[in-house]
Structure formats: structure tokens, C-alpha cells
Write a protein that holds these residues in place. Structure first.
Motif, PDB file in Angstrom:
ATOM      1  N   ALA A 269       0.844  -1.385  -0.065  1.00 10.28           N
ATOM      2  CA  ALA A 269      -0.043   0.038   0.149  1.00 10.28           C
ATOM      3  C   ALA A 269       0.942   1.270  -0.082  1.00 10.28           C
ATOM      4  N   THR A 270       2.090   1.146   0.277  1.00 10.42           N
ATOM      5  CA  THR A 270       3.118   2.184   0.672  1.00 10.42           C
ATOM      6  C   THR A 270       3.838   2.500  -0.854  1.00 10.42           C
ATOM      7  N   ALA A 271       3.745   3.899  -1.271  1.00 12.87           N
ATOM      8  CA  ALA A 271       4.567   4.221  -2.539  1.00 12.87           C
ATOM      9  C   ALA A 271       5.976   4.805  -2.098  1.00 12.87           C
ATOM     10  N   GLY A 272       6.800   5.022  -3.130  1.00 11.51           N
ATOM     11  CA  GLY A 272       8.086   5.778  -2.889  1.00 11.51           C
ATOM     12  C   GLY A 272       9.327   5.026  -3.102  1.00 11.51           C
ATOM     13  N   LEU A 273      10.426   5.310  -2.573  1.00  9.20           N
ATOM     14  CA  LEU A 273      11.735   4.854  -2.624  1.00  9.20           C
ATOM     15  C   LEU A 273      12.022   3.448  -2.228  1.00  9.20           C
ATOM     16  N   LEU A 274      12.538   2.765  -3.129  1.00  5.26           N
ATOM     17  CA  LEU A 274      12.969   1.150  -3.001  1.00  5.26           C
ATOM     18  C   LEU A 274      13.939   1.179  -3.607  1.00  5.26           C
ATOM     19  N   MET A 275      15.126   0.255  -2.941  1.00  5.59           N
ATOM     20  CA  MET A 275      16.471   0.063  -3.131  1.00  5.59           C
ATOM     21  C   MET A 275      16.590  -1.417  -3.539  1.00  5.59           C
TER      22      MET A 275
ATOM     23  N   GLN B  80      23.029  -4.536   2.789  1.00  7.01           N
ATOM     24  CA  GLN B  80      21.915  -4.752   3.464  1.00  7.01           C
ATOM     25  C   GLN B  80      22.364  -4.516   5.080  1.00  7.01           C
ATOM     26  N   LEU B  81      23.580  -4.603   5.440  1.00 11.91           N
ATOM     27  CA  LEU B  81      24.102  -4.222   6.772  1.00 11.91           C
ATOM     28  C   LEU B  81      23.828  -2.850   7.088  1.00 11.91           C
ATOM     29  N   LEU B  82      23.573  -1.942   6.147  1.00 11.70           N
ATOM     30  CA  LEU B  82      23.442  -0.334   6.276  1.00 11.70           C
ATOM     31  C   LEU B  82      21.985  -0.496   7.072  1.00 11.70           C
ATOM     32  N   PHE B  83      21.062  -1.129   6.619  1.00  8.44           N
ATOM     33  CA  PHE B  83      19.782  -1.316   7.193  1.00  8.44           C
ATOM     34  C   PHE B  83      19.825  -1.948   8.452  1.00  8.44           C
ATOM     35  N   GLU B  84      20.378  -3.103   8.495  1.00 12.21           N
ATOM     36  CA  GLU B  84      20.388  -3.848   9.825  1.00 12.21           C
ATOM     37  C   GLU B  84      20.933  -3.221  10.894  1.00 12.21           C
ATOM     38  N   ARG B  85      21.961  -2.120  10.480  1.00  9.99           N
ATOM     39  CA  ARG B  85      22.680  -1.431  11.420  1.00  9.99           C
ATOM     40  C   ARG B  85      22.257  -0.068  11.743  1.00  9.99           C
TER      41      ARG B  85
ATOM     42  N   PRO C  67      28.817   2.141   1.370  1.00 11.19           N
ATOM     43  CA  PRO C  67      29.889   1.392   2.029  1.00 11.19           C
ATOM     44  C   PRO C  67      30.916   0.758   1.172  1.00 11.19           C
ATOM     45  N   LEU C  68      30.729   1.181  -0.193  1.00 11.20           N
ATOM     46  CA  LEU C  68      31.882   0.677  -1.167  1.00 11.20           C
ATOM     47  C   LEU C  68      32.733   1.706  -1.433  1.00 11.20           C
ATOM     48  N   THR C  69      32.267   3.045  -1.507  1.00  5.87           N
ATOM     49  CA  THR C  69      33.060   4.060  -1.899  1.00  5.87           C
ATOM     50  C   THR C  69      33.136   5.293  -0.776  1.00  5.87           C
ATOM     51  N   GLY C  70      32.528   5.011   0.246  1.00  8.04           N
ATOM     52  CA  GLY C  70      32.569   5.951   1.257  1.00  8.04           C
ATOM     53  C   GLY C  70      31.919   7.373   1.074  1.00  8.04           C
ATOM     54  N   ALA C  71      31.109   7.487  -0.188  1.00  4.70           N
ATOM     55  CA  ALA C  71      30.667   8.758  -0.510  1.00  4.70           C
ATOM     56  C   ALA C  71      29.230   8.811  -0.006  1.00  4.70           C
ATOM     57  N   PRO C  72      28.590  10.133   0.221  1.00  2.00           N
ATOM     58  CA  PRO C  72      27.312  10.228   0.540  1.00  2.00           C
ATOM     59  C   PRO C  72      26.362   9.964  -0.563  1.00  2.00           C
ATOM     60  N   ARG C  73      25.200   9.434  -0.141  1.00  2.00           N
ATOM     61  CA  ARG C  73      24.093   9.168  -1.221  1.00  2.00           C
ATOM     62  C   ARG C  73      22.874   9.697  -0.633  1.00  2.00           C
ATOM     63  N   GLU C  74      22.051  10.080  -1.640  1.00  2.00           N
ATOM     64  CA  GLU C  74      20.877  10.779  -1.194  1.00  2.00           C
ATOM     65  C   GLU C  74      19.754  10.528  -2.313  1.00  2.00           C
ATOM     66  N   PHE C  75      18.912  10.077  -2.098  1.00  2.00           N
ATOM     67  CA  PHE C  75      17.752   9.833  -3.121  1.00  2.00           C
ATOM     68  C   PHE C  75      16.421  10.307  -2.493  1.00  2.00           C
TER      69      PHE C  75
END
Length: 317
Positions: A143-149, A161-166, A294-302
Motif C-alpha cells: 500500500a505504500t509508495a516511494g523509494l525502494l532500493m 543490507q548491513l546498512l539497514f540492519e545497523r 559502504p563501497l566508496t564512502g561517498a554520501p548518497r541521497e535519493f
């Protein structure tokens, strides 16, 4: 290590794995499956053994006579259900060697399940992009719309996956609720607390129940920061920043505060199941995702390109 399927992805859908008991009252694997899937015609199910469609871990086909106890697991493709088409598209916002980020529409499930197979974000994207290894890193309710990775490669999937777990991913949602009856424009508040406010409780998912339950006697395991985005004479528009990721957390938290989300058939009251009304989507949107790659150390924003149709045009705050 995850058990690798002996069958490839077909039409965007992976094979289903079934654990078979070592012993029991069933003389064969086929007899066990016929009883387990009692809602199916037994002969139709057993004919799938004759066609070599049910296989062991090495890819070899089982027969009707394969005795119980020979195999711990079997694999097969689900027979496609007769699906109602979900008339909304998944929009790809970003794609690189490791990630695909999309805007999922309301009503479309993240993964296949129940009466939805081809009408899922995962299957549509696998077919459209030709990436059978594509796998969701997290999930959104149908039922929810929006960002999905999604992850495109098993080699780097675990790092994301570890980013979400942590809890190292900043997630922001927005919601539209009916304006509470006791709303005071001069002193905006929910549940007696002024904005911004933090709501905590203990959420429990019980087997066999579609709605989650809350237990006030237990330590909180769910936390959401709620900010005011706007309001008018009909609705309240909020930003939601979950610190945890419990099932239906945002829907439950707003409902407990007297601001259940518009068009929610689960909270605060479970309504009888009805066919989808595509003109009345749940007014909940996964708006933003931020994290350090986690691979490049660069900030990500979506940020989503979608909007909520019931959101007030002008802020009343």
C-alpha cells in the motif's frame, strides 16, 4: 550461506523452495505435497512430477514414487495466478553496477506473493532490466509508495543490507491524515505533545494476524520522530523519521496518536477486505533515503518524485 536454487530465474520469478519432512504418514514426497497443498487438485499437482517440474538440489527431477526422506528440500516454479493488472509503473531513479533505486507506486507489492507474481516491483524490474540476480535490499508495504532500493550483484549485496540492519540509513516518509477533531491551529500537537514529537511503543507481529499488536507493558522496540509539514481545514501533513523498522510502524504510531493515515484499511480499525480502489491510495510515501555508500564512502541521497494526492496545497502551519 544461502542455499542456491538449482533452477534459474524464469520470467523474472525465482523457483520456490519447500522443505520436506524426513518422516511422517506420507509414503512419498508427492503425497506430502498433495496434503500440504490441499487446496489444489491432487492429480494436477502430481502431474507436475510426471513433467519433471519438481526437482532436488542437484536439479534432478523427482517422480511420483520418490519416497519421503530422500530429499530435505525440493524446488519448483509456482504456477502463475490469474492476476489483476496493477495499472501503475515503477520509475527507475538511479542505476549503477551495484544498485537500482526506484519509485514504487501504491498497490504494487515489492516481491511476489499470494495473488501477485508478475505484478510485483521485483519481477517487473528483473524482466525490464534483464537482471535475474536483482534483489530488494529492503521492502515497502504494497500500500505504500516511494523509494525502494535493489541490489544488482550478490557480491556487494551484503554491504548494503548491513546498512539497514545497523540502522545507518536515514529514512524519511510523509503521510496525510484526517485533521484530528481536537486540532488547535495555534498550538499544533498530537496526543498532547507539541511538534516535533517522538512516539515509542512495543510492536508485536502475531502469527496468523494481518495487523500488528502493541504491548504497553513491554519496553519500546519502535520509535518514530514526527514533524509537522502542514495542514488545512481537512487534513494533517506530517514527516516521519523512523528510528526502527517494525512492521506497519508508521501506520500504528499515527493511529495511536489519533491521526490514522487516510485510506488505511488496517489502523486504527481493521476493515473488511475489498477490491483495490486505485483512486484512494494509502496516503503514505517513502520520501527520502540517505546513507554513506559502504563501497566508496561517498554520501548518497535519493528523493522521491511522487506526491501524496491528499496533501494540502498550502501549509497551514
Amino acid at each position: 550461506m544461502a542455499m542456491r536454487s538449482p533452477l534459474p530465474v524464469r520470467d523474472g520469478v525465482g523457483a520456490t523452495r519447500l522443505r520436506v519432512p524426513d518422516e511422517g504418514p506420507w509414503p512419498t514426497v508427492g503425497a506430502y505435497m498433495a496434503e500440504r497443498f490441499f487446496h489444489l487438485d491432487p492429480e494436477r499437482l502430481l502431474s507436475r512430477f510426471d513433467r519433471g517440474e519438481i526437482v532436488a538440489i542437484d536439479g534432478s527431477a523427482l517422480s511420483r514414487e520418490t519416497p519421503l526422506g530422500v530429499h530435505d528440500f525440493v524446488w519448483y516454479y509456482r504456477e502463475p495466478p490469474v492476476e489483476k493488472q496493477i495499472p501503475f509503473d515503477v520509475e527507475i531513479l538511479h542505476q549503477d553496477a551495484d544498485l537500482v533505486v526506484v519509485d514504487k507506486p501504491h498497490f504494487l507489492p515489492t516481491t511476489p506473493g499470494g495473488k501477485y507474481l508478475q505484478n510485483s516491483a521485483l519481477v517487473r524490474l528483473r524482466n525490464a532490466l534483464g537482471i535475474p540476480e536483482l534483489t530488494p535490499i529492503h521492502r515497502l508495504d504494497r500500500a505504500t509508495a516511494g523509494l525502494l532500493m535493489f541490489s544488482t550483484r550478490p557480491a556487494t549485496r551484503g554491504a548494503y543490507q548491513l546498512l539497514f540492519e545497523r540502522r545507518e540509513v536515514e529514512k524519511v516518509y510523509e503521510a496525510v491524515s484526517p485533521l484530528p477533531a481536537d486540532w488547535d491551529p495555534a498550538a499544533p500537537a498530537l496526543g498532547g505533545a507539541a511538534f516535533p514529537l517522538v512516539h515509542r511503543n512495543h510492536i508485536v507481529k502475531l502469527r496468523g494476524q494481518v495487523c500488528v499488536q502493541t504491548d504497553p507493558a513491554r519496553e519500546p522496540n519502535a520509535e518514530t520522530l514526527i514533524e509537522l509539514r502542514g495542514f488545512d481545514d481537512r487534513v494533517l501533513h506530517t514527516l516521519l523519521r523512523p528510528h526502527s523498522g517494525r512492521m506497519h510502524q508508521l501506520r500504528v504510531h499515527l493511529a495511536e496518536l489519533g491521526a490514522g493515515i487516510l485510506n488505511d484499511g488496517f489502523y486504527p480499525e481493521l476493515l473488511p477486505e475489498t477490491p483495490d480502489d486505485f483512486t484512494r491510495p494509502l496516503q503514505l510515501l517513502a520520501r527520502e533515503l540517505r546513507f554513506t555508500d559502504p563501497l566508496t564512502g561517498a554520501p548518497r541521497e535519493f528523493v522521491t518524485r511522487r506526491t501524496l494526492q491528499e496533501a494540502p496545497r498550502l501549509s497551514g502551519a
